[in-house]
Design a protein around this motif. Structure first.
Motif, PDB file in Angstrom:
ATOM      1  N   UNK A  69      41.311  41.158  28.304  1.00 53.69           N
ATOM      2  CA  UNK A  69      42.034  42.154  27.836  1.00 53.69           C
ATOM      3  C   UNK A  69      42.922  42.924  26.757  1.00 53.69           C
ATOM      4  N   UNK A  70      43.456  41.371  25.192  1.00 55.70           N
ATOM      5  CA  UNK A  70      44.610  41.807  24.782  1.00 55.70           C
ATOM      6  C   UNK A  70      44.149  43.380  24.017  1.00 55.70           C
ATOM      7  N   UNK A  71      43.416  43.213  23.558  1.00 57.25           N
ATOM      8  CA  UNK A  71      43.110  44.676  23.167  1.00 57.25           C
ATOM      9  C   UNK A  71      43.312  45.890  23.728  1.00 57.25           C
ATOM     10  N   UNK A  72      42.742  46.165  24.549  1.00 61.97           N
ATOM     11  CA  UNK A  72      42.792  47.193  25.307  1.00 61.97           C
ATOM     12  C   UNK A  72      44.450  47.440  25.965  1.00 61.97           C
ATOM     13  N   UNK A  73      45.699  46.393  26.308  1.00 60.04           N
ATOM     14  CA  UNK A  73      46.852  46.842  26.377  1.00 60.04           C
ATOM     15  C   UNK A  73      47.881  46.760  24.653  1.00 60.04           C
ATOM     16  N   UNK A  74      46.886  46.315  24.146  1.00 63.04           N
ATOM     17  CA  UNK A  74      47.664  47.007  22.633  1.00 63.04           C
ATOM     18  C   UNK A  74      47.261  48.291  22.637  1.00 63.04           C
ATOM     19  N   UNK A  75      46.041  49.055  22.449  1.00 59.96           N
ATOM     20  CA  UNK A  75      46.534  50.219  22.204  1.00 59.96           C
ATOM     21  C   UNK A  75      46.893  51.260  23.826  1.00 59.96           C
ATOM     22  N   UNK A  76      46.705  50.891  25.038  1.00 61.97           N
ATOM     23  CA  UNK A  76      47.833  51.104  26.039  1.00 61.97           C
ATOM     24  C   UNK A  76      48.887  51.249  25.778  1.00 61.97           C
ATOM     25  N   UNK A  77      49.131  50.175  25.226  1.00 59.92           N
ATOM     26  CA  UNK A  77      51.272  50.412  25.090  1.00 59.92           C
ATOM     27  C   UNK A  77      51.532  50.759  24.084  1.00 59.92           C
ATOM     28  N   UNK A  78      50.844  51.749  23.129  1.00 59.99           N
ATOM     29  CA  UNK A  78      51.667  52.241  21.906  1.00 59.99           C
ATOM     30  C   UNK A  78      51.992  52.995  21.975  1.00 59.99           C
ATOM     31  N   UNK A  79      52.614  54.068  21.447  1.00 62.91           N
ATOM     32  CA  UNK A  79      53.824  54.764  22.046  1.00 62.91           C
ATOM     33  C   UNK A  79      53.204  56.357  22.294  1.00 62.91           C
ATOM     34  N   UNK A 117      49.833  56.686  22.429  1.00 62.60           N
ATOM     35  CA  UNK A 117      48.720  56.570  23.747  1.00 62.60           C
ATOM     36  C   UNK A 117      49.331  56.876  24.283  1.00 62.60           C
ATOM     37  N   UNK A 118      50.309  56.048  25.318  1.00 59.32           N
ATOM     38  CA  UNK A 118      51.387  56.828  26.003  1.00 59.32           C
ATOM     39  C   UNK A 118      51.985  58.126  26.923  1.00 59.32           C
ATOM     40  N   UNK A 119      52.393  58.857  25.394  1.00 60.63           N
ATOM     41  CA  UNK A 119      52.932  59.914  25.617  1.00 60.63           C
ATOM     42  C   UNK A 119      51.482  60.734  26.207  1.00 60.63           C
ATOM     43  N   UNK A 120      50.503  60.276  25.504  1.00 62.02           N
ATOM     44  CA  UNK A 120      49.161  61.812  25.651  1.00 62.02           C
ATOM     45  C   UNK A 120      48.956  61.035  26.742  1.00 62.02           C
ATOM     46  N   UNK A 121      48.898  60.324  28.066  1.00 62.44           N
ATOM     47  CA  UNK A 121      48.321  60.358  29.018  1.00 62.44           C
ATOM     48  C   UNK A 121      49.666  60.363  30.283  1.00 62.44           C
ATOM     49  N   UNK A 122      50.855  60.516  29.251  1.00 54.41           N
ATOM     50  CA  UNK A 122      52.181  61.350  29.874  1.00 54.41           C
ATOM     51  C   UNK A 122      52.684  59.757  31.014  1.00 54.41           C
ATOM     52  N   UNK A 123      52.501  58.978  30.681  1.00 51.16           N
ATOM     53  CA  UNK A 123      53.615  57.415  30.984  1.00 51.16           C
ATOM     54  C   UNK A 123      54.802  58.298  30.809  1.00 51.16           C
ATOM     55  N   UNK A 124      55.872  57.112  31.600  1.00 47.76           N
ATOM     56  CA  UNK A 124      56.792  58.099  31.766  1.00 47.76           C
ATOM     57  C   UNK A 124      57.385  56.534  30.651  1.00 47.76           C
TER      58      UNK A 124
END
Length: 118
Positions: free
Chosen positions: A49-59, A61-68
């Motif tokens: 899942x390395x690629x998934x983690x790299x993608x989801x941890x991008x600032x 992407x996190x902003x678009x998802x509403x992650x604090x």
């Protein structure tokens, strides 16, 4: 809730582990609980899942998802979360889902047809 955890533990220790072992033996490879038709290809979760983690941890992407901004990074498996939820495998969630949907909350539901664990 404790009773449900007891049921899960009994089922896991006396049924699931034996079923997974026998199913793996009959398939000739370790059972992939996410898709029983293909073998595990690596790691304890059967996938990398390395690629998934790299993608989801991008600032962005996190902003678009509403992650604090204070939330930790996405991880593919967190043992504390897993251990708190493992008893939920034997609990029906229909009433809770109906309440959430009735409150107008957007949800994404996934139901696989090749997974051993749902």
């Amino acid at each position: 809730k404790e009773g449900n955890g007891d049921s899960f533990n009994f089922c896991s220790e006396n049924v699931l582990e034996e079923m997974i072992s026998e199913f793996s033996d009959s398939l000739g490879h370790q059972l992939n609980v996410y898709n029983w038709k293909i073998p595990c290809t690596g790691g304890p979760l059967c996938y990398n899942f390395d690629a998934v983690g790299e993608y989801l941890n991008q600032r962005s992407v996190r902003e678009q998802l509403g992650v604090s901004p204070n939330a930790g990074e996405w991880q593919d498996c967190v043992s504390d979360v897993y251990s708190h939820l493992e008893g939920d495998w034997v609990i029906g969630v229909q009433p809770a889902v109906e309440n959430v949907l009735g409150a107008g909350v957007d949800v994404l539901a996934y139901s696989g047809k090749l997974d051993f664990i749902c």
